[in-house]
Design a protein around this motif. Sequence first.
Motif, PDB file in Angstrom:
ATOM      1  N   LYS A  20       0.808  -1.225   0.000  1.00  0.00           N
ATOM      2  CA  LYS A  20       0.000   0.000   0.000  1.00  0.00           C
ATOM      3  C   LYS A  20       0.844   1.279   0.000  1.00  0.00           C
ATOM      4  N   GLY A  39      -2.528   4.426   8.654  1.00  0.00           N
ATOM      5  CA  GLY A  39      -1.964   3.525   9.657  1.00  0.00           C
ATOM      6  C   GLY A  39      -1.042   4.287  10.600  1.00  0.00           C
ATOM      7  N   TYR A  42      -3.015   5.725  13.540  1.00  0.00           N
ATOM      8  CA  TYR A  42      -3.299   4.770  14.624  1.00  0.00           C
ATOM      9  C   TYR A  42      -2.012   4.443  15.387  1.00  0.00           C
ATOM     10  N   ALA A 102      -6.632   0.432  17.249  1.00  0.00           N
ATOM     11  CA  ALA A 102      -7.373   0.564  15.984  1.00  0.00           C
ATOM     12  C   ALA A 102      -8.740  -0.115  16.036  1.00  0.00           C
ATOM     13  N   GLY A 129      -5.000   2.630   3.836  1.00  0.00           N
ATOM     14  CA  GLY A 129      -5.343   2.103   5.164  1.00  0.00           C
ATOM     15  C   GLY A 129      -6.054   0.767   5.075  1.00  0.00           C
ATOM     16  N   ARG A 157       7.996  -6.605   5.165  1.00  0.00           N
ATOM     17  CA  ARG A 157       8.026  -6.026   6.513  1.00  0.00           C
ATOM     18  C   ARG A 157       9.401  -6.188   7.170  1.00  0.00           C
TER      19      ARG A 157
HETATM   20  O1   DC Z   1      -0.665  -0.029   7.819  1.00  0.00           O
HETATM   21  P1   DC Z   1      -0.069  -0.150   9.236  1.00  0.00           P
HETATM   22  O2   DC Z   1       0.548  -1.479   9.498  1.00  0.00           O
HETATM   23  O3   DC Z   1       0.852   0.961   9.577  1.00  0.00           O
HETATM   24  O4   DC Z   1      -1.340  -0.031  10.212  1.00  0.00           O
HETATM   25  C1   DC Z   1      -1.203  -0.027  11.601  1.00  0.00           C
HETATM   26  C2   DC Z   1      -2.452  -0.597  12.252  1.00  0.00           C
HETATM   27  O5   DC Z   1      -3.550   0.298  12.116  1.00  0.00           O
HETATM   28  C3   DC Z   1      -2.919  -1.939  11.707  1.00  0.00           C
HETATM   29  O6   DC Z   1      -3.188  -2.820  12.797  1.00  0.00           O
HETATM   30  C4   DC Z   1      -4.195  -1.644  10.982  1.00  0.00           C
HETATM   31  C5   DC Z   1      -4.663  -0.364  11.593  1.00  0.00           C
HETATM   32  N1   DC Z   1      -5.320   0.502  10.610  1.00  0.00           N
HETATM   33  C6   DC Z   1      -6.679   0.550  10.609  1.00  0.00           C
HETATM   34  O7   DC Z   1      -7.318  -0.151  11.390  1.00  0.00           O
HETATM   35  N2   DC Z   1      -7.330   1.380   9.757  1.00  0.00           N
HETATM   36  C7   DC Z   1      -6.648   2.133   8.892  1.00  0.00           C
HETATM   37  N3   DC Z   1      -7.322   2.952   8.070  1.00  0.00           N
HETATM   38  C8   DC Z   1      -5.242   2.072   8.854  1.00  0.00           C
HETATM   39  C9   DC Z   1      -4.592   1.228   9.729  1.00  0.00           C
END
Ligand code: DC
Length: 218
Positions: A20, A39, A42, A102, A129, A157
């Motif tokens: 993404k 993300g 959060y 989240a 997201g 990752r």
């Molecule tokens: O994309 P990321 O791994 O940085 O996201 C971090 C956390 O936030 C992951 O557990 C999913 C959550 N998240 C979410 O619930 N809604 C979003 N719009 C973006 C991320």
Amino acid sequence: MSDSTNEKIIAIDGPAGSGKSTIAKALSKRLNLEYLDTGAMYRAVALVSIQQKVEIEDEKQVLAIAKEMNFNFENGLCVVNGFDATKEIRGSEVTRVVSVVAAMPTVRQEMVERQRLWVEERNGGVVEGRDIGSVVFPKAKVKVYLTASEEVRAERRIEQEETIDASKVADSIRKRDEADRGRSTSPLVRSEGAIEIDTSLMGVEETIEEILGIFKWN
Ligand code: DC
């Protein structure tokens, strides 16, 4: 959200490591739009909660932090309460607890309002997201749901988080995906009208050409 703003929104959703951020950044450059990593928002709430030693399961306290938090995301830099937290929000402790934060409906509501405002102020943007096409911008002109095999997602990752323990990373991704897909508020889903692209074997250019070709962006 006005129709003209919806015309300039690209919503990108998908599980961890599906590509993404890379695709969103490349698209934003190509289309001259700004890019928002939701993300990171959060993660910022999780980071400040850890810093202020609040009980991570306590929704009231976490919400108070989310409401007070000053969050700025510009050109890939994430500034939280006046400090550059771009690196810190990717730390292992934040990654471990972020899905708890989240999953909180009131915290999500606060973040969604901020995301809509961010886009409104810029009259569009590339937003990535988990709930962007389903909840935040259901009328976005372009909706993409990215996927990739578990192996490829773990490899990505490992690079991002500079970790060498592959089994731990794969395990952490699996747990977070389960939490994101299984929560009752705004779970990760492929939203109506979203095209699904498996990026396991695709390069960045190839992926953005496919997206722009399907949606006939002009
Ligand atoms: O994309 P990321 O791994 O940085 O996201 C971090 C956390 O936030 C992951 O557990 C999913 C959550 N998240 C979410 O619930 N809604 C979003 N719009 C973006 C991320």
